[in-house]
Design a protein around this motif. Structure first.
Motif, PDB file in Angstrom:
ATOM      1  N   LEU A  30      -5.796   5.878  12.335  1.00 21.02           N
ATOM      2  CA  LEU A  30      -5.503   5.605  11.140  1.00 21.02           C
ATOM      3  C   LEU A  30      -3.976   5.625  11.076  1.00 21.02           C
ATOM      4  CD1 LEU A  30      -6.092   4.195   8.594  1.00 21.02           C
ATOM      5  CD2 LEU A  30      -6.733   6.419   7.700  1.00 21.02           C
ATOM      6  N   ALA A  31      -3.553   6.914  11.684  1.00 18.64           N
ATOM      7  CA  ALA A  31      -2.243   7.228  11.427  1.00 18.64           C
ATOM      8  C   ALA A  31      -1.443   5.965  12.587  1.00 18.64           C
ATOM      9  CB  ALA A  31      -1.755   8.402  12.316  1.00 18.64           C
ATOM     10  N   SER A  32      -1.774   5.382  13.542  1.00 19.06           N
ATOM     11  CA  SER A  32      -1.337   4.478  14.398  1.00 19.06           C
ATOM     12  C   SER A  32      -1.270   3.048  13.574  1.00 19.06           C
ATOM     13  CB  SER A  32      -1.757   4.118  15.596  1.00 19.06           C
ATOM     14  OG  SER A  32      -3.383   3.426  15.527  1.00 19.06           O
ATOM     15  N   ILE A  33      -2.210   2.772  12.619  1.00 23.80           N
ATOM     16  CA  ILE A  33      -1.979   1.769  11.598  1.00 23.80           C
ATOM     17  C   ILE A  33      -1.013   1.901  10.697  1.00 23.80           C
ATOM     18  CG2 ILE A  33      -3.293   0.637   9.889  1.00 23.80           C
ATOM     19  CD1 ILE A  33      -4.511   0.089  12.825  1.00 23.80           C
ATOM     20  N   LEU A  34      -0.663   2.966  10.390  1.00 22.97           N
ATOM     21  CA  LEU A  34       0.368   3.463   9.472  1.00 22.97           C
ATOM     22  C   LEU A  34       1.764   3.274   9.918  1.00 22.97           C
ATOM     23  CD1 LEU A  34      -0.921   6.661   7.472  1.00 22.97           C
ATOM     24  CD2 LEU A  34      -1.102   4.340   6.631  1.00 22.97           C
ATOM     25  N   VAL A  35       1.744   3.585  11.201  1.00 23.84           N
ATOM     26  CA  VAL A  35       3.163   3.499  11.926  1.00 23.84           C
ATOM     27  C   VAL A  35       3.286   1.967  12.259  1.00 23.84           C
ATOM     28  CG1 VAL A  35       4.068   3.761  14.125  1.00 23.84           C
ATOM     29  CG2 VAL A  35       2.755   5.719  13.224  1.00 23.84           C
ATOM     30  N   ASP A  36       2.264   1.344  12.601  1.00 22.46           N
ATOM     31  CA  ASP A  36       2.536  -0.256  12.822  1.00 22.46           C
ATOM     32  C   ASP A  36       2.793  -0.938  11.447  1.00 22.46           C
ATOM     33  OD1 ASP A  36       2.030  -2.382  14.567  1.00 22.46           O
ATOM     34  OD2 ASP A  36       0.201  -2.949  13.655  1.00 22.46           O
ATOM     35  N   GLU A  37       2.418  -0.270  10.568  1.00 18.84           N
ATOM     36  CA  GLU A  37       2.729  -1.273   9.204  1.00 18.84           C
ATOM     37  C   GLU A  37       4.183  -0.631   8.589  1.00 18.84           C
ATOM     38  OE1 GLU A  37       1.425  -3.586   7.311  1.00 18.84           O
ATOM     39  OE2 GLU A  37      -0.166  -3.915   8.684  1.00 18.84           O
ATOM     40  N   TYR A  38       4.554   0.661   8.717  1.00 16.56           N
ATOM     41  CA  TYR A  38       5.684   0.997   7.996  1.00 16.56           C
ATOM     42  C   TYR A  38       6.773   1.568   9.153  1.00 16.56           C
ATOM     43  CZ  TYR A  38       2.885   1.116   3.894  1.00 16.56           C
ATOM     44  OH  TYR A  38       2.380   0.511   2.768  1.00 16.56           O
ATOM     45  N   GLY A  39       6.402   1.608  10.366  1.00 16.23           N
ATOM     46  CA  GLY A  39       7.230   2.274  11.355  1.00 16.23           C
ATOM     47  C   GLY A  39       8.487   1.904  11.373  1.00 16.23           C
ATOM     48  N   SER A  40       8.878   0.535  11.263  1.00 14.50           N
ATOM     49  CA  SER A  40      10.139  -0.136  11.302  1.00 14.50           C
ATOM     50  C   SER A  40      10.602  -0.071   9.850  1.00 14.50           C
ATOM     51  CB  SER A  40       9.855  -1.747  11.302  1.00 14.50           C
ATOM     52  OG  SER A  40       9.445  -1.956  12.397  1.00 14.50           O
ATOM     53  N   GLU A  41      10.473   0.575   8.814  1.00 12.95           N
ATOM     54  CA  GLU A  41      11.200   1.123   7.576  1.00 12.95           C
ATOM     55  C   GLU A  41      11.721   2.278   7.532  1.00 12.95           C
ATOM     56  OE1 GLU A  41      10.928  -1.195   4.800  1.00 12.95           O
ATOM     57  OE2 GLU A  41       9.665  -2.494   6.338  1.00 12.95           O
ATOM     58  N   ASN A  42      13.364   2.054   7.415  1.00 11.60           N
ATOM     59  CA  ASN A  42      13.990   3.287   7.591  1.00 11.60           C
ATOM     60  C   ASN A  42      13.527   4.516   6.561  1.00 11.60           C
ATOM     61  OD1 ASN A  42      15.752   2.139   9.471  1.00 11.60           O
ATOM     62  ND2 ASN A  42      16.980   1.363   8.236  1.00 11.60           N
ATOM     63  N   ASP A  43      12.897   4.199   5.266  1.00 12.97           N
ATOM     64  CA  ASP A  43      12.627   5.049   4.115  1.00 12.97           C
ATOM     65  C   ASP A  43      11.409   5.727   4.594  1.00 12.97           C
ATOM     66  OD1 ASP A  43      14.894   4.118   2.815  1.00 12.97           O
ATOM     67  OD2 ASP A  43      13.629   2.772   1.563  1.00 12.97           O
ATOM     68  N   CYS A  44      10.495   5.038   5.435  1.00 11.94           N
ATOM     69  CA  CYS A  44       9.394   5.754   5.731  1.00 11.94           C
ATOM     70  C   CYS A  44       9.282   6.450   7.201  1.00 11.94           C
ATOM     71  CB  CYS A  44       8.467   4.686   5.982  1.00 11.94           C
ATOM     72  SG  CYS A  44       8.103   3.853   4.372  1.00 11.94           S
ATOM     73  N   ILE A  45       9.872   6.115   8.248  1.00 12.99           N
ATOM     74  CA  ILE A  45      10.124   6.595   9.720  1.00 12.99           C
ATOM     75  C   ILE A  45       9.964   8.344   9.682  1.00 12.99           C
ATOM     76  CG2 ILE A  45      12.411   6.330   9.925  1.00 12.99           C
ATOM     77  CD1 ILE A  45       9.523   5.936  12.635  1.00 12.99           C
ATOM     78  N   GLY A  46      10.893   8.846   8.779  1.00 19.94           N
ATOM     79  CA  GLY A  46      11.035  10.300   8.720  1.00 19.94           C
ATOM     80  C   GLY A  46       9.731  10.704   8.383  1.00 19.94           C
ATOM     81  N   GLY A  47       9.043  10.365   7.393  1.00 23.10           N
ATOM     82  CA  GLY A  47       7.897  10.861   7.014  1.00 23.10           C
ATOM     83  C   GLY A  47       6.800  10.567   8.240  1.00 23.10           C
ATOM     84  N   LEU A  48       6.785   9.633   8.679  1.00 26.11           N
ATOM     85  CA  LEU A  48       5.831   9.370   9.675  1.00 26.11           C
ATOM     86  C   LEU A  48       6.097  10.122  10.952  1.00 26.11           C
ATOM     87  CD1 LEU A  48       5.759   5.376   9.897  1.00 26.11           C
ATOM     88  CD2 LEU A  48       4.095   7.019   8.821  1.00 26.11           C
ATOM     89  N   ILE A  49       7.285  10.472  11.387  1.00 29.47           N
ATOM     90  CA  ILE A  49       7.646  11.510  12.339  1.00 29.47           C
ATOM     91  C   ILE A  49       7.131  12.803  11.948  1.00 29.47           C
ATOM     92  CG2 ILE A  49       9.649  12.624  13.440  1.00 29.47           C
ATOM     93  CD1 ILE A  49       8.988  10.104  14.852  1.00 29.47           C
ATOM     94  N   SER A  56       0.850  -1.193   0.044  1.00 30.36           N
ATOM     95  CA  SER A  56      -0.098   0.022  -0.088  1.00 30.36           C
ATOM     96  C   SER A  56       0.681   1.215   0.176  1.00 30.36           C
ATOM     97  CB  SER A  56      -0.908  -0.002   1.347  1.00 30.36           C
ATOM     98  OG  SER A  56      -0.222   0.246   2.249  1.00 30.36           O
ATOM     99  N   ALA A  57       1.892   0.969  -0.116  1.00 33.37           N
ATOM    100  CA  ALA A  57       3.075   2.069  -0.005  1.00 33.37           C
ATOM    101  C   ALA A  57       2.833   3.294  -1.056  1.00 33.37           C
ATOM    102  CB  ALA A  57       4.462   1.650  -0.322  1.00 33.37           C
ATOM    103  N   PRO A  58       2.390   3.052  -2.359  1.00 32.80           N
ATOM    104  CA  PRO A  58       2.091   4.253  -3.071  1.00 32.80           C
ATOM    105  C   PRO A  58       0.911   5.312  -2.706  1.00 32.80           C
ATOM    106  CG  PRO A  58       2.207   2.198  -4.431  1.00 32.80           C
ATOM    107  CD  PRO A  58       2.111   1.875  -2.738  1.00 32.80           C
ATOM    108  N   LEU A  59      -0.107   4.686  -1.666  1.00 31.63           N
ATOM    109  CA  LEU A  59      -1.081   5.555  -1.148  1.00 31.63           C
ATOM    110  C   LEU A  59      -0.506   6.137   0.128  1.00 31.63           C
ATOM    111  CD1 LEU A  59      -3.912   2.697  -0.767  1.00 31.63           C
ATOM    112  CD2 LEU A  59      -3.341   4.339  -2.756  1.00 31.63           C
ATOM    113  N   LEU A  60       0.723   6.152   0.662  1.00 33.52           N
ATOM    114  CA  LEU A  60       1.102   6.587   1.836  1.00 33.52           C
ATOM    115  C   LEU A  60       1.225   7.792   1.697  1.00 33.52           C
ATOM    116  CD1 LEU A  60       1.775   5.555   4.571  1.00 33.52           C
ATOM    117  CD2 LEU A  60       4.301   5.577   3.780  1.00 33.52           C
TER     118      LEU A  60
END
Length: 954
Positions: free
Chosen positions: A734-753, A708-712
């Protein structure tokens, strides 16, 4: 209110409240009177109003104000004023006569009861009241009414949470009551012989007796020698007892039987094989009660003959309570024959209860249901076939009786409406049968019901339908490999003609659905059953049953119906035209989705696209409509109507992508996203629609995971924009769901923060408003769940956030919020945060953990511990204490010595007295609590310690 208002002003306000037709004036008067009640002047005003007795409204306001002040603001009075308040209240009670309004008497008696419970200097209150208001020289006294009322409400008020007496004061009061029971019982016995013009004196007397019995301060010996108990049974036996008196007598017996049940469940051991004196007294009382209650059976039959349902209900309650009170003894008697009462005498109580089940009014039968639930639960846990079989004849009679009760009226047309009281009763019968059927065997009941109607051509339709209804209740318990009768049942059900009564056809469809697991093992019947269901689904009267049956068949027999997926797709498309509830339609979509999951891999993507397109097209049509005023909840014009079905699709799909291949569901979700995005924008002010959209997206993201990364990026951008505009907390979830799915990904964590930092200002602004935490528990829940997810998935990134100190401060403020879900999320966040200081994750350096401890947890630890302890005592419900215990335990695993020091500081600052001046906690209790906390090794130990200590203040 800064000064004492004139009494005339108070009368004017009361007149405006009760008699002014202008609503604005009424509201203004109500507000002013409310402010008066909160002020210190309310004490004097209330007393004046009761002395003057101008009219009923002013007297009621005075009595109600006095009660409210004593209940909530007793601390406003200095201790030297307590005696004068008591004397004044006793004087008000002396003015009561037969013309005094009941509501005023009730408020005054409650006020005096609350005063008595809090006034520690009043050492002999019960004796004083009886001396002041009791009968003298066996002559009637007009003061019996208020005396009995005060004595009735006293035990009830002792358990009031609003008084916050505390465990110590309650213990003192209970001892005081125990020492006064002889006086109270003597008063009640003497009242039996005193003439009175009060026609309700008998009712008041029995209610007072019930209240004191329920308190359990009366000893068994006192009960057996009490003349009032004999009067209770005489009242129950009398054909001439008024309805109110009969009900009061029934309540008294039920209260007594509850005491018996409580004592029966205690560990009444024997000494050298002999009964202890207490147990002997209990057995003697039980034997006497059993005989007295069995003697009521003729009176019950007389009530039935005279169609006095109210009295029949009372007898039924008594019969059921005695059976439940002695259930433990009954079960024990099946192993041995201890005691003075033989087994047949005990089991005779079951016959009494079954007599009531046979009453023509199903409401009487339903009174017994709680007993049968308890019996089945005890037998299930005992797991003793020899014991269970002895109850089999009684359960067979029970099921036969409730089956007859489930028969509809012969002239009933159509099917039962869900809102019908009788439909509710049948639903409860179904649950009861499911609970007790293991005692006689599901297959046995199923076969008996079937053979009772099979081949009976002239059987009334209502008899057939009720048998099918009971079969439906037990059908799921039939073993899938059963080959004796189910085949014949299914064949008979498929042959039910269209000319049959609609209720028979309705229950037939439900029964077919309940046989799904059996059909899954007998695929030859699946197709004809599916065709039968599909033929019925367009019939308005059968659509709900057919839809429920279709959901069951498609969910369980999905491998056998996947060849019919195109037909099922047509059914989904046509659901909007069927007269079925939204919840039923969602279940149908769920079943069809499960069939879709079993299609060949190369067909799933196209099938899912078609399934989603049905709903996406309708949502798009709604969003593009210019006139949004035509949206009607729970209709096809409501976006939620379609969003719930889409969510059901994404939630119930079970498809796994092969490694390094595109997920079969990705295209469908990509296709759905623009429509969901448009819905979010179009209905952004509608919280209900936003929650359903986020729910749909949650299941979609969970389904395809990282694909689902293209939707992020577009999703996060839209979420932040809409949350800052309307602060719907579902976006935080919903934000917590995104963190649960992508929080461990180095490419995504900056955007999530960055997402977190963009959401926080609006969330904090909302929570910092006056009463912001109390008014927005959903935001607290979802926000701290989001924080906890960051700590679980990428603690290092979260701990580097500059917002962390503000987040921690917010957590400490929210720790006292008494909301189950919100508190659980806050405590989970605190537990996770403290846990990071002792975790050994590679990404979490020692320096970062040490920094967290030295700059936040240690400096703010004393405040946190103080907040948690005081919240546990004064703010939080008992159900939240295990969450607090988790935080305390986690902190002690990090630094037990500091917790001990902070605990001591916190306990030193706790009040030693309750607001009413009662001793809340003694020094030894403080130390005992501290030691229990510091020595605790488990969360359960801590939770129990918090619960026990909090009771000292409640």
């Amino acid at each position: 209110m800064n000064e004492l208002p004139a009494i005339e002003v108070v009368y004017d306000a009361l007149n405006a409240l009760y008699h002014n037709p202008d609503p604005i004036s009424k509201e203004r008067a109500s507000q002013w009177l409310g402010d008066l009640q909160k002020s210190i002047f309310a004490w004097k005003i209330a007393d004046q109003l009761l002395h003057v007795k101008k009219d009923m409204e002013s007297c009621y306001f005075g009595a109600q104000t006095l009660r409210t002040k004593i209940q909530f603001a007793f601390h406003e009075l200095p201790s030297e004023a307590h005696n004068s308040l008591r004397d004044s209240m006793l004087n008000h009670l002396k003015q009561i006569n037969e013309h005094t309004n009941t509501v005023i008497v009730t408020q005054l008696c409650l006020a005096l009861a609350d005063l008595l419970l809090q006034m520690t200097s009043w050492k002999t209150p019960i004796q004083d009241l009886i001396q002041t208001f009791g009968p003298k020289n066996n002559f009637e006294t007009t003061h019996i009414w208020p005396l009995l009322e005060v004595l009735t409400v006293l035990p009830e008020e002792m358990g009031s949470r609003t008084l916050r007496l505390g465990a110590n004061r309650r213990s003192e009061v209970l001892k005081l009551f125990a020492s006064s029971t002889e006086n109270v019982l003597h008063l009640l016995d003497s009242c039996l012989t005193i003439p009175s013009s009060d026609r309700l004196i008998g009712v008041r007397l029995l209610r007072c007796f019930s209240s004191w019995v329920h308190l359990q301060a009366v000893t068994l010996h006192q009960l057996t020698s009490c003349a009032t108990l004999g009067h209770v049974f005489a009242t129950l036996s009398s054909h001439h007892s008024t309805p109110l008196l009969h009900e009061a007598a029934s309540d008294a017996v039920c209260a007594l039987l509850q005491v018996v049940a409580d004592q029966e469940n205690e560990d009444n051991t024997t000494q050298n094989g002999q009964l202890t004196s207490t147990l002997h007294e209990l057995r003697t009382l039980e034997d006497s009660l059993v005989q007295s209650i069995k003697n009521l059976e003729p009176a019950y039959h007389l009530a039935v003959a005279e169609e006095d349902t109210e009295k029949a209900l009372n007898y039924c309650r008594v019969f059921t309570e005695i059976a439940e009170a002695l259930l433990h003894r009954m079960l024990e008697s099946t192993k041995n024959n201890n005691g003075t009462m033989n087994t047949s005498n005990l089991f005779g109580l079951l016959d009494l209860v079954l007599t009531c089940v046979g009453h023509h009014d199903y409401e009487v039968a339903e009174v017994t249901f709680g007993f049968w639930y308890k019996l089945s639960e005890d037998l299930y846990h005992a797991n003793d076939d020899d014991r269970t079989v002895k109850f089999k004849p009684y359960i067979e009679r029970l099921i036969g009786a409730v089956c007859r009760h489930c028969q509809m009226e012969p002239d009933h047309e159509g099917v039962l409406e869900d809102s019908d009281d009788f439909a509710g009763f049948r639903s409860r019968v179904s649950e009861l049968v499911k609970d007790v059927v293991f005692i006689v065997g599901s297959a046995s009941v199923f076969k008996h019901c079937f053979y009772s109607i099979h081949g009976q051509n002239n059987l009334p339709w209502e008899v057939t339908e009720s048998a099918l209804f009971i079969m439906q209740a037990v059908a799921k318990n039939i073993l899938p490999d059963e080959n004796e009768v189910v085949q014949s049942v299914v064949e008979s059900l498929l042959q039910v003609p269209e000319s049959a009564h609609a209720a028979v056809r309705y229950t037939t469809l439900l029964l077919l659905g309940e046989l799904g697991e059996w059909m899954d093992k007998h695929p030859a019947v699946v197709e004809p059953v599916l065709h039968c269901v599909l033929r019925s689904i367009n019939d308005p009267s059968l659509a709900v049953a057919a839809s429920n049956s279709l959901e069951a068949i498609t969910s369980i027999c999905r491998d056998h119906v996947k060849s019919h997926f195109d037909i099922l797709l047509q059914v989904v498309s046509a659901l909007v035209t069927l007269p079925i509830p939204t919840e039923t339609a969602v279940r149908v979509v769920k079943g069809v989705t499960k069939v879709c999951s079993r299609l060949p891999d190369h067909q799933i993507a196209d099938a899912l696209h078609q399934l989603c397109k049905i709903h996406v097209d309708e949502l798009t049509r709604i969003c593009q409509a210019e006139n949004q005023s035509k949206v009607v909840a729970k209709t096809s014009s409501d976006p939620v109507y379609w969003l719930d079905r889409l969510a059901s699709i994404f939630r119930n799909l079970s498809v796994n992508a092969k490694k390094n291949e595109q997920h079969p569901c990705q295209l469908a979700i990509t296709f759905t996203w623009p429509c969901l995005s448009m819905t979010l924008d179009k209905f952004q002010t509608d919280r209900r629609v936003m929650e359903r959209c986020c729910r749909c997206l949650r299941f979609a993201i969970r389904l395809i995971g990282h694909q689902s990364a293209p939707l992020l990026q577009p999703l996060v951008t839209q979420m932040v924009r809409l949350y800052n505009a309307h602060h719907h907390s579902c976006f935080l979830y919903l934000a917590s769901i995104l963190v649960d799915e992508y929080g461990s990904e180095n490419d995504c964590i900056g955007g999530l923060i960055s997402m977190l930092e963009a959401l926080l200002p609006r969330a904090f602004q909302l929570l910092q408003e006056p009463q912001g935490l109390c008014h927005n528990p959903d935001t607290v829940d979802d926000l701290f769940r989001l924080f906890a997810r960051f700590l679980q998935r990428n603690p290092a990134a979260f701990l580097h956030s500059p917002a962390l100190p503000a987040i921690f401060d917010c957590a400490m403020q929210a720790a006292a919020l008494d909301h189950r879900d919100a508190n659980a999320s806050v405590m989970q966040f605190l537990s996770e945060l403290i846990h990071t200081t002792r975790t050994r994750e590679e990404k979490l350096s020692f320096e970062l953990r040490d920094q967290l401890m030295s700059t936040m947890l240690r400096p703010k630890g004393p405040i946190l511990i103080s907040t948690l302890i005081t919240a546990s005592i004064f703010s939080l419900s008992t159900c939240s204490l295990p969450n607090v215990a988790d935080v305390l335990l986690e902190f002690m695993l990090v630094d037990r010595q500091s917790i001990s020091t902070w605990m001591e500081q916190t306990l030193e600052n706790l009040p030693r007295q309750s607001p009413s001046g009662c001793v809340a906690v003694r020094p030894e209790q403080l130390q005992d609590f501290r030691h229990k906390v510091i020595r605790a090794e488990t969360s359960l130990e801590l939770s129990n310690a918090l619960r026990d200590f909090s009771r000292l203040y409640r």
